[in-house]
Scaffold this active site. Structure first.
Site, PDB file in Angstrom:
ATOM      1  N   MET A  19       0.818  -1.126  -0.091  1.00  0.00           N
ATOM      2  CA  MET A  19      -0.202   0.050   0.083  1.00  0.00           C
ATOM      3  C   MET A  19       0.920   1.196   0.247  1.00  0.00           C
ATOM      4  O   MET A  19       0.470   2.431  -0.130  1.00  0.00           O
ATOM      5  CB  MET A  19      -0.720   0.345   0.994  1.00  0.00           C
ATOM      6  N   LEU A  26       6.819   3.164   1.584  1.00  0.00           N
ATOM      7  CA  LEU A  26       7.789   2.041   2.155  1.00  0.00           C
ATOM      8  C   LEU A  26       8.708   2.425   3.362  1.00  0.00           C
ATOM      9  O   LEU A  26       8.932   3.511   3.029  1.00  0.00           O
ATOM     10  CB  LEU A  26       8.406   1.954   0.245  1.00  0.00           C
ATOM     11  N   HIS A  27       9.379   1.213   3.649  1.00  0.00           N
ATOM     12  CA  HIS A  27      10.142   1.164   4.558  1.00  0.00           C
ATOM     13  C   HIS A  27      10.857   0.440   4.625  1.00  0.00           C
ATOM     14  O   HIS A  27      10.459  -0.470   3.167  1.00  0.00           O
ATOM     15  CB  HIS A  27       9.007   0.935   5.822  1.00  0.00           C
ATOM     16  N   HIS A  63       9.276  -3.490   3.121  1.00  0.00           N
ATOM     17  CA  HIS A  63       8.742  -3.385   2.130  1.00  0.00           C
ATOM     18  C   HIS A  63      10.210  -3.558   1.382  1.00  0.00           C
ATOM     19  O   HIS A  63      10.054  -4.087   0.083  1.00  0.00           O
ATOM     20  CB  HIS A  63       8.710  -2.302   1.574  1.00  0.00           C
ATOM     21  N   GLN A  82      -2.465 -12.267   8.091  1.00  0.00           N
ATOM     22  CA  GLN A  82      -2.654 -12.485   6.049  1.00  0.00           C
ATOM     23  C   GLN A  82      -1.840 -13.158   5.498  1.00  0.00           C
ATOM     24  O   GLN A  82      -2.856 -13.549   4.799  1.00  0.00           O
ATOM     25  CB  GLN A  82      -2.448 -10.267   5.888  1.00  0.00           C
ATOM     26  N   SER A 107       6.541  -0.646  10.772  1.00  0.00           N
ATOM     27  CA  SER A 107       4.743  -0.644   9.706  1.00  0.00           C
ATOM     28  C   SER A 107       4.637   1.643   9.534  1.00  0.00           C
ATOM     29  O   SER A 107       5.390   1.678   9.756  1.00  0.00           O
ATOM     30  CB  SER A 107       4.231  -0.735  11.234  1.00  0.00           C
ATOM     31  N   SER A 108       4.372   1.157   8.528  1.00  0.00           N
ATOM     32  CA  SER A 108       3.565   2.918   7.961  1.00  0.00           C
ATOM     33  C   SER A 108       2.940   3.463   9.217  1.00  0.00           C
ATOM     34  O   SER A 108       2.652   4.430   8.854  1.00  0.00           O
ATOM     35  CB  SER A 108       3.197   2.580   7.194  1.00  0.00           C
ATOM     36  N   ARG A 109       1.723   2.723  10.189  1.00  0.00           N
ATOM     37  CA  ARG A 109       1.799   3.449  11.110  1.00  0.00           C
ATOM     38  C   ARG A 109       1.473   4.179  12.342  1.00  0.00           C
ATOM     39  O   ARG A 109       1.637   4.294  13.167  1.00  0.00           O
ATOM     40  CB  ARG A 109       0.519   2.407  11.391  1.00  0.00           C
TER      41      ARG A 109
END
Ligand code: PAF
Length: 284
Positions: free
Chosen positions: A28, A31-32, A35, A158, A190-192
Site C-alpha cells: 500500500m 515504503l520502509h 517493504h 494476512q 510499519s507505515s502506521r
C-alpha cells in the site's frame, strides 16, 4: 530499469509481452525497510518484479484510517530505483493505479472470503478486513500473473489467509513470507508507526518486549505454555492490549495439542494506533 504504470490496461499489455520469471510484491506504499526487504528478495530470485502500490479501500472499516493512510508515491518510486541500482539486468514494473476502478472496474461488492482464518483475532476486531485483503490480492494476482509473490510476516494472519486462498483456488503462485524487520529497539516496522508521538514510541516497546518475554517463558516446550498463559492473563489487565494470544502457527487454532509450531499474536493500542506484532516458535 523502473517503469511506472497507472492503468490496468497498460499493465495487462506490458505483462503480456513478458516471458521471464515474474515476482510480485503487493504493497500500500509509504515504503520502509520491511517493504524493501521483500523487493530485494524478489529481485534476487526473478528477472522482473512487479510492485504494486495501492491503498485498497476494501480492507478499511468505515471508521479506520483510509483517508489519512500516508501516500508518498514519488518517494516510494525513488526508494525502489535506489534499491534496483544494486541489481544489474533486472527490471521493476511499478503498478500504481490512480483510481480504484483500475482494480475494481464495476465497483460491485463481490468479495473473496477465506472462511475460518478471516474471522478470528484481527478479523474479529476488523470485520471484513481480510475479505478486502483477499479480494484485492486475488485481483492483483489476476492482473500480474506472477510465479512468486512476497509478503511480510508482520501481518502473519494476512499471510496465512493469502496462503489459504492460493491453496483453495489452486492458484499457480508460490507465496513467500519474509521476516519482520525491526528498529534496533525491537519495534516492528510499519507505515502506521509514524502516527505515534515520541512518548508513544517509547511505550510501544512494551509490545515486542512482552512477546520476547512470553517466548522465553515457553522456551520451546509445550509444558511451559500453561505458565505463559498465566503471564498473559496478568499482562492483559492492561486494557491497551487488543489481544495477546498463543495459537497454532498453521491453523491459528487455540488447541495446541498437536502443535509443533506456535505463534504469539498481539495487538497493542496507543491512542487510535493499533500496533501488530507476532513471533513464531517451534515447540516440543
Ligand atoms: O499488507 C499490505 O500492505 C496489504 O494488506 C496488501 C497485501 C498490499 C493488500 O492491500
Amino acid at each position: 530499469m523502473v517503469k511506472v504504470l497507472n492503468s490496468s490496461q497498460e499493465l495487462i499489455q506490458v505483462r503480456n509481452g513478458e516471458q521471464k520469471a515474474i515476482g510480485f510484491v503487493p504493497t500500500m506504499g509509504n515504503l520502509h525497510a520491511g517493504h524493501i526487504s521483500l523487493l530485494e528478495e524478489a529481485l534476487k530470485h526473478n528477472d522482473v518484479v512487479y510492485f504494486s502500490i495501492f491503498v485498497n479501500p476494501k480492507q478499511f472499516g468505515p471508521n479506520e484510517d483510509f483517508n489519512k493512510y500516508p501516500r508518498t508515491l514519488q518517494v516510494d518510486i525513488n526508494l525502489i530505483e535506489q534499491c534496483l541500482n544494486s541489481y544489474t539486468n533486472k527490471k521493476v514494473i511499478i503498478f500504481a493505479p490512480i483510481d480504484a476502478k483500475e482494480i475494481f472496474p464495476t465497483n460491485t461488492n463481490q468479495l473473496v472470503s477465506v472462511a475460518g482464518l478471516s474471522t478470528m483475532l484481527e478479523g474479529a476486531l476488523r470485520p471484513g478486513h481480510f475479505d478486502g485483503v483477499a479480494t484485492v490480492v486475488l485481483r492483483l494476482f489476476e492482473l500480474v500473473r506472477p510465479q512468486t509473490a512476497y509478503f511480510g510476516l508482520k501481518d502473519y494472519q494476512q499471510f496465512l489467509v493469502i496462503q489459504q486462498m492460493v491453496v483453495d483456488l489452486k492458484l499457480p503462485i508460490k507465496i513467500i513470507g519474509m521476516p519482520i524487520i525491526r528498529e534496533s529497539n525491537g519495534l516492528a516496522l510499519s507505515s502506521r508507526n509514524q502516527y505515534l508521538s515520541a512518548e508513544e514510541r517509547e511505550v510501544s516497546l512494551i509490545l515486542s518486549r512482552t512477546l520476547s518475554k512470553i517466548g522465553q517463558i515457553i522456551d520451546h516446550k509445550k509444558s511451559n505454555v500453561e505458565k505463559a498463559q498465566s503471564e498473559i492473563t496478568h499482562v492483559l489487565k492492561d486494557s491497551r492490549w487488543n489481544y495477546l494470544e498463543i495459537r497454532d502457527a498453521g491453523t491459528l487454532s487455540s488447541d495446541l495439542t498437536h502443535s509443533t509450531k506456535i505463534t504469539l499474536l498481539a495487538v497493542f493500542q496507543l491512542g487510535t494506533t493499533r500496533l501488530l506484532d507476532n513471533m513464531q516458535l517451534e515447540i516440543q
